[in-house]
Write a protein that holds these residues in place. Structure first.
Motif, PDB file in Angstrom:
ATOM      1  N   GLY A  25       0.786  -1.224   0.000  1.00 25.20           N
ATOM      2  CA  GLY A  25       0.000   0.000   0.000  1.00 25.20           C
ATOM      3  C   GLY A  25       0.822   1.280   0.000  1.00 25.20           C
ATOM      4  O   GLY A  25       0.324   2.341   0.371  1.00 25.20           O
ATOM      5  N   GLU A  26       2.080   1.193  -0.418  1.00 30.00           N
ATOM      6  CA  GLU A  26       2.948   2.367  -0.438  1.00 30.00           C
ATOM      7  C   GLU A  26       2.665   3.281  -1.633  1.00 30.00           C
ATOM      8  O   GLU A  26       3.080   4.429  -1.643  1.00 30.00           O
ATOM      9  CB  GLU A  26       4.416   1.930  -0.475  1.00 30.00           C
ATOM     10  CG  GLU A  26       4.846   1.152   0.748  1.00 30.00           C
ATOM     11  CD  GLU A  26       6.236   0.562   0.606  1.00 30.00           C
ATOM     12  OE1 GLU A  26       7.026   1.031  -0.247  1.00 30.00           O
ATOM     13  OE2 GLU A  26       6.540  -0.394   1.350  1.00 30.00           O
ATOM     14  N   ILE A  27       1.955   2.763  -2.622  1.00 26.39           N
ATOM     15  CA  ILE A  27       1.649   3.526  -3.828  1.00 26.39           C
ATOM     16  C   ILE A  27       0.178   3.949  -3.754  1.00 26.39           C
ATOM     17  O   ILE A  27      -0.697   3.113  -3.555  1.00 26.39           O
ATOM     18  CB  ILE A  27       1.880   2.676  -5.103  1.00 26.39           C
ATOM     19  CG1 ILE A  27       3.284   2.085  -5.127  1.00 26.39           C
ATOM     20  CG2 ILE A  27       1.582   3.475  -6.358  1.00 26.39           C
ATOM     21  CD1 ILE A  27       4.401   3.084  -5.212  1.00 26.39           C
ATOM     22  N   PRO A  28      -0.117   5.239  -3.912  1.00 24.53           N
ATOM     23  CA  PRO A  28      -1.524   5.675  -3.857  1.00 24.53           C
ATOM     24  C   PRO A  28      -2.298   5.255  -5.104  1.00 24.53           C
ATOM     25  O   PRO A  28      -1.727   5.133  -6.193  1.00 24.53           O
ATOM     26  CB  PRO A  28      -1.436   7.200  -3.755  1.00 24.53           C
ATOM     27  CG  PRO A  28      -0.067   7.566  -4.202  1.00 24.53           C
ATOM     28  CD  PRO A  28       0.806   6.363  -4.029  1.00 24.53           C
ATOM     29  N   ILE A  36      -1.724   2.407 -14.712  1.00 22.84           N
ATOM     30  CA  ILE A  36      -2.229   3.135 -13.558  1.00 22.84           C
ATOM     31  C   ILE A  36      -2.598   2.130 -12.471  1.00 22.84           C
ATOM     32  O   ILE A  36      -3.336   1.178 -12.717  1.00 22.84           O
ATOM     33  CB  ILE A  36      -3.488   3.957 -13.927  1.00 22.84           C
ATOM     34  CG1 ILE A  36      -3.230   4.860 -15.140  1.00 22.84           C
ATOM     35  CG2 ILE A  36      -3.991   4.748 -12.734  1.00 22.84           C
ATOM     36  CD1 ILE A  36      -2.186   5.920 -14.938  1.00 22.84           C
ATOM     37  N   TYR A  37      -2.085   2.360 -11.252  1.00 17.14           N
ATOM     38  CA  TYR A  37      -2.433   1.506 -10.123  1.00 17.14           C
ATOM     39  C   TYR A  37      -3.869   1.820  -9.718  1.00 17.14           C
ATOM     40  O   TYR A  37      -4.232   2.955  -9.456  1.00 17.14           O
ATOM     41  CB  TYR A  37      -1.473   1.758  -8.959  1.00 17.14           C
ATOM     42  CG  TYR A  37      -1.860   1.033  -7.693  1.00 17.14           C
ATOM     43  CD1 TYR A  37      -1.980  -0.342  -7.666  1.00 17.14           C
ATOM     44  CD2 TYR A  37      -2.110   1.734  -6.525  1.00 17.14           C
ATOM     45  CE1 TYR A  37      -2.338  -1.011  -6.514  1.00 17.14           C
ATOM     46  CE2 TYR A  37      -2.466   1.081  -5.362  1.00 17.14           C
ATOM     47  CZ  TYR A  37      -2.577  -0.290  -5.361  1.00 17.14           C
ATOM     48  OH  TYR A  37      -2.943  -0.945  -4.217  1.00 17.14           O
ATOM     49  N   GLU A  38      -4.722   0.786  -9.687  1.00 19.27           N
ATOM     50  CA  GLU A  38      -6.156   0.958  -9.438  1.00 19.27           C
ATOM     51  C   GLU A  38      -6.588   0.514  -8.043  1.00 19.27           C
ATOM     52  O   GLU A  38      -7.776   0.468  -7.765  1.00 19.27           O
ATOM     53  CB  GLU A  38      -6.961   0.163 -10.478  1.00 19.27           C
ATOM     54  CG  GLU A  38      -6.685   0.543 -11.908  1.00 19.27           C
ATOM     55  CD  GLU A  38      -7.390   1.815 -12.336  1.00 19.27           C
ATOM     56  OE1 GLU A  38      -8.326   2.254 -11.654  1.00 19.27           O
ATOM     57  OE2 GLU A  38      -6.986   2.374 -13.356  1.00 19.27           O
ATOM     58  N   GLY A  39      -5.659   0.130  -7.174  1.00 18.61           N
ATOM     59  CA  GLY A  39      -6.032  -0.361  -5.846  1.00 18.61           C
ATOM     60  C   GLY A  39      -5.993  -1.883  -5.821  1.00 18.61           C
ATOM     61  O   GLY A  39      -5.275  -2.510  -6.583  1.00 18.61           O
TER      62      GLY A  39
END
Length: 138
Positions: free
Chosen positions: A62-65, A118-121
């Motif tokens: 979870g270090e990347i928003p 894109i990081y989506e969660g």
């Protein structure tokens, strides 16, 4: 006799009015997919130009928003499908990331690739989800 005559005429009338043809679409339509206003669009390579190389651990911890452009390198472990786009699981040998293949570029199990997106969660499988538009072989 009148009931029989009335029933037959009603049946003929309804049969004549029925339309057995099944109207189909004559043109194929493409669905345009884009991000809501103010968010990065994973279908646009220009949106991910500022992506930074990211580790699988940083995504898992979870270090990347959410909504952050990322670059990942790994091996395709499993091919899947998320109904809208083809998808696959990318691994670094220890951790996994669910990749939504918005580029719709063919990959095979065992391929070593670098992806930008894109990081989506978190995905339903409780692993990080990245929507990618750029897939390059290593």
């Amino acid at each position: 006799m009148k009931k029989l005559l009335f029933s037959l005429s009603a049946l003929l009338f309804l049969t004549a009015c029925g339309n057995n043809e099944n109207p189909g679409t004559t043109q194929e339509s493409k669905t345009e997919v884009s991000a809501p206003e103010g968010e990065l669009d994973p279908t646009s390579p220009e949106e991910v130009k500022e992506a930074e190389p990211t580790t699988f651990a940083a995504l898992a911890n979870g270090e990347i928003p959410d909504g952050e452009p990322v670059i990942l390198a790994g091996t395709v472990e499993e091919l899947t499908d998320d109904n809208a786009f083809p998808a696959f699981i990318l691994t670094d040998g220890k951790q996994q990331v669910y990749i939504r293949n918005m580029a719709e570029k063919a990959v095979n199990i065992g391929d070593s690739v670098t992806v930008q997106g894109i990081y989506e969660g978190q995905a339903e499988e409780n692993m990080p989800l990245v929507s990618v538009d750029i897939i390059e072989p290593q």
